[in-house]
Enzyme design. Structure first.
Site, PDB file in Angstrom:
ATOM      1  CG  PHE A 131      -1.779   1.216   1.139  1.00 41.09           C
ATOM      2  CD1 PHE A 131      -3.251   1.311   0.680  1.00 41.09           C
ATOM      3  CD2 PHE A 131      -1.478   2.202   1.680  1.00 41.09           C
ATOM      4  CE1 PHE A 131      -3.659   2.282   0.775  1.00 41.09           C
ATOM      5  CE2 PHE A 131      -2.056   3.759   1.609  1.00 41.09           C
ATOM      6  CZ  PHE A 131      -3.575   3.679   1.269  1.00 41.09           C
ATOM      7  CG  ASP A 218       6.048   3.625   1.771  1.00 44.19           C
ATOM      8  OD1 ASP A 218       6.246   4.374   2.726  1.00 44.19           O
ATOM      9  OD2 ASP A 218       5.111   3.393   1.013  1.00 44.19           O
ATOM     10  CE  LYS A 247       0.447   5.999   7.806  1.00 41.94           C
ATOM     11  NZ  LYS A 247      -0.775   6.693   8.232  1.00 41.94           N
TER      12      LYS A 247
END
Length: 397
Positions: A131, A218, A247
């Protein structure tokens, strides 16, 4: 729309609770009910809520300068980039506003890297259960048919392989001469808390060097200290060429970054990429203060220590329970996989006073603030373990 939010587009399956305020790892709703935060805004609230040193730093920055254009030099961008480079061993950073934007920038770097080498249709290797975001390009790199449905045609140029399978990578190398990069989450988040094996990452680094590919990791969800090191790939003792972050970097203030090695730092030049809001002074101050406080308070060690305590306590509480497949992850990024869909746990945990999420249908995800104490970890276990046991017994009846 919902009855209580009639003017907001209905893009989320919201729970019927509105949070009012928080302190540390606790939050309260508008009715005054307390919750222990095992979700951290989905791995965002690194320092918890209302941190006593972060809040005044942000207040001071708001009073000084919130935003200015990237037409001008930014000392705060340079300061945060310097910290990220020092902690990663990489050499430069680009700032944006989210993980999606950071991943999009990484994909543009991979494409440009290919074109600079004379490859007209560059390809990037991506992974099953990945994702990377919900833009058209990052959605195309993602491996979830549910969220891709209705948004075709997707972007071409991706070759998908299983995670932790170096033979599959070499097979692609032999059959796809246009590959320029490998792109993966060091620990898959939305896909179910699936870690890349450390040896696989070392082998992948070697393959990328062999074929002159970019290794793009990532670390949007697993980076910024969550596993007990600044970045999860550091457990494998390697360095990527491109590393998207977001984040937890701003402890709740929207921020994204792409940190790159010498190999990738000059691929994009003026006019190739940009952003209006990225690198604004408020976000930069949030990132700087987050990293400073993490270092001063030893939060990497806390994430490793309390994460291990949380994992061990969950294993002890759930030992021998039929239907519990695996407890996995690293530091304060843990997943409890059950043998059946368990979305109902989200609501039941909320009712019990615990915030968490369920991902990949059957994995309970815990990504609390990195300031979590052992006592708070024990509270999470005391609330969650009985819910899991009761759910599994009910589902088997």
């Amino acid at each position: 729309m919902t009855a209580s939010m009639p003017h907001v587009m209905n893009t989320y399956g919201r729970l019927p609770v509105a949070l009012s305020h928080g302190r540390g790892c606790e939050v309260w709703d508008t009715q005054g009910r307390r919750y222990i935060d095992g979700l951290g805004g989905i791995a965002v609230n690194t320092l918890g809520h209302a941190h006593p040193r972060l809040v005044p730093a942000l207040q001071a920055q708001i009073a000084q300068l919130i935003h200015c254009s990237n037409y001008y030099e930014s000392p705060l961008q340079e300061e945060l980039a310097g910290l990220l480079c020092a902690h990663s061993g990489l050499s430069a950073a680009f700032f944006c506003n989210s993980g999606l934007e950071a991943n999009e920038a990484a994909l543009k770097i991979a494409r440009k890297f290919g074109h600079d080498r004379g490859i007209d249709r560059p390809e990037t290797i991506v992974f099953e259960k990945a994702f990377h975001g919900r833009s058209i390009a990052t959605l195309s790199a993602t491996a979830n048919p549910k969220i891709q449905a209705g948004f075709g045609p997707l972007v071409e140029g991706f070759v998908r392989v299983p995670l932790n399978d170096i033979a599959a990578i070499r097979a692609v190398a032999a059959s796809h001469p246009n590959v320029t990069a490998v792109f993966l989450e060091t620990i898959q988040g939305e896909g179910g808390i699936n870690p890349a094996q450390w040896q696989f990452l070392r082998d992948l680094r070697n393959v990328c060097d062999e074929f002159n590919w970019l290794l793009m990791l990532d670390e949007v969800q697993c980076g910024i200290g969550r596993t007990g090191k600044w970045f999860a790939h550091q457990w494998a003792d390697i360095q990527p060429d491109v590393m998207p972050l977001a984040k937890g970097l701003g402890s709740g203030v929207p921020i994204g970054a792409v940190v790159v090695s010498d190999k990738a730092r000059n691929i994009l030049g003026p006019g190739n990429h940009g952003t209006t809001f990225g690198g604004n002074p408020l976000a930069m101050r949030a990132g700087i203060e987050t990293l400073r406080i993490m270092e001063a308070d030893g939060l990497l060690g806390n994430a490793e220590r309390v994460g291990q305590h949380l994992r061990s306590s969950l294993q002890a509480a759930l030992e021998g329970v039929a239907g519990v497949r695996e407890i996995r992850g690293a530091g304060l990024m843990l997943g409890i996989e059950l043998d059946r869909p368990c979305g109902v746990i989200l609501t039941r945990a909320l009712e019990a006073g615990l915030l968490l999420s369920v991902t990949a249908d059957s994995v309970i995800r815990l990504v609390p603030p990195l300031i979590l104490s052992t006592a708070e970890a024990d509270e999470i276990v005391s609330l969650l373990a009985p819910l899991i046991i009761a759910f599994l017994a009910e589902a088997q009846a």
